[in-house]
Design a protein around this motif. Structure first.
Motif, PDB file in Angstrom:
ATOM      1  N   GLU A  12      44.563  80.411  81.314  1.00 50.26           N
ATOM      2  CA  GLU A  12      44.386  80.070  79.964  1.00 50.26           C
ATOM      3  C   GLU A  12      46.647  79.247  80.543  1.00 50.26           C
ATOM      4  O   GLU A  12      46.961  79.235  81.513  1.00 50.26           O
ATOM      5  CB  GLU A  12      45.557  81.212  79.220  1.00 50.26           C
ATOM      6  N   ASP A  14      51.103  86.323  80.756  1.00 48.30           N
ATOM      7  CA  ASP A  14      51.760  86.048  79.695  1.00 48.30           C
ATOM      8  C   ASP A  14      52.458  86.359  78.377  1.00 48.30           C
ATOM      9  O   ASP A  14      53.078  86.003  77.011  1.00 48.30           O
ATOM     10  CB  ASP A  14      51.376  84.414  79.386  1.00 48.30           C
ATOM     11  N   GLU A  27      44.507  85.105  74.465  1.00 43.49           N
ATOM     12  CA  GLU A  27      44.631  85.704  74.061  1.00 43.49           C
ATOM     13  C   GLU A  27      44.369  85.768  72.933  1.00 43.49           C
ATOM     14  O   GLU A  27      44.163  86.971  71.486  1.00 43.49           O
ATOM     15  CB  GLU A  27      46.048  87.096  73.826  1.00 43.49           C
ATOM     16  N   ASN A  58      42.891  84.494  82.775  1.00 35.57           N
ATOM     17  CA  ASN A  58      44.174  85.649  82.687  1.00 35.57           C
ATOM     18  C   ASN A  58      44.959  85.104  83.025  1.00 35.57           C
ATOM     19  O   ASN A  58      44.926  85.068  84.070  1.00 35.57           O
ATOM     20  CB  ASN A  58      44.026  87.114  82.063  1.00 35.57           C
ATOM     21  N   GLU A  59      46.615  85.193  82.228  1.00 35.19           N
ATOM     22  CA  GLU A  59      47.634  85.300  82.881  1.00 35.19           C
ATOM     23  C   GLU A  59      48.314  86.211  82.397  1.00 35.19           C
ATOM     24  O   GLU A  59      48.806  86.673  81.593  1.00 35.19           O
ATOM     25  CB  GLU A  59      48.269  83.209  82.453  1.00 35.19           C
ATOM     26  N   ASP A  89      48.040  91.622  77.248  1.00 32.52           N
ATOM     27  CA  ASP A  89      47.040  90.602  78.428  1.00 32.52           C
ATOM     28  C   ASP A  89      46.412  91.738  79.631  1.00 32.52           C
ATOM     29  O   ASP A  89      45.207  91.659  80.068  1.00 32.52           O
ATOM     30  CB  ASP A  89      47.908  89.769  79.404  1.00 32.52           C
TER      31      ASP A  89
HETATM   32 CA    CA Z   1      47.744  86.743  79.092  1.00 36.40          CA
END
Ligand code: CA
Ligand code: CA
Ligand code: CA
Length: 203
Positions: free
Chosen positions: A34, A121, A88, A118-119, A155
């Protein structure tokens, strides 16, 4: 004699179709992180022909097709500064379809499934109802849990909680289990000396 001729016709159609320039492709399974920039490589398309050849045309369709663009035989990410790929919001997968036309006749059709990796963030956010002012009895037992905070992180990260030791009344409290949000009373309270306590907590 008529029956034999019909059989030959069917056979020759199959032979033509398998010789199509659109064949030899396959469904596409890929992943992309992402927040990746525009143009991020997603996947090669393994069809036999060069899509630049004027008889062959590739077309992206499907619910998330607008997240991709074609550059020759490569699928790339169609994001921008104002339109970031956000796991998300979009969920874990992008779904699209790739259709290959030859002389404007649909020849083959492939599924595209891209996992959004996923990161971390997003910051955790405290649930407001767990951080409201509240009362503790001055006879509350030392070493007992006096309140519990809770934060959520979109997250899905594991959250730990700490008491900011620079906050004025931090020394009255401690956290024994960092992931629990349970705050334990460390020192006896005395209403005659203090009527209000204030601490800062981080998630
Ligand atoms: Ca994320
Ligand atoms: Ca995100
Ligand atoms: Ca996070």
């Amino acid at each position: 004699a008529v029956l034999v001729l019909r059989f030959i016709e069917v056979f020759s159609q199959l032979a033509t179709s398998s010789a199509s320039l659109c064949t030899a492709g396959s469904n596409i399974f890929a992943s992309v992180r992402e927040n990746s920039p525009v143009g991020q490589f997603i996947s090669h398309i393994s069809i036999r022909s060069d899509p630049g050849a004027n008889t062959v045309r590739l077309c992206l369709t499907g619910p998330n097709a607008n997240w991709f663009y074609l550059e020759g035989r490569t699928i790339r990410l169609n994001s921008s500064a104002s339109r970031v790929l956000d796991r998300e919001v979009l969920g874990p997968f992008l779904i699209a379809e790739l259709t290959c036309y030859e002389d404007d006749i649909k020849q083959s059709h492939y599924r595209i499934l891209v996992e959004i990796l996923n990161e971390n963030d997003n910051k955790p956010k405290f649930l407001e109802e767990t951080i409201q002012p509240f009362s503790i009895s001055e006879v509350a037992a030392v070493n007992s849990v006096v309140f519990t905070v809770k934060a959520v992180d979109s997250d899905g990260d594991m959250i730990s909680y700490v008491i900011d030791q620079s906050s004025e009344d931090a020394w009255f409290f401690r956290i024994d289990l960092p992931n629990s949000g349970k705050v334990v009373l460390s020192k006896p309270l005395d209403y005659e000396s203090r009527t209000r306590l204030q601490i800062i907590m981080w998630a």
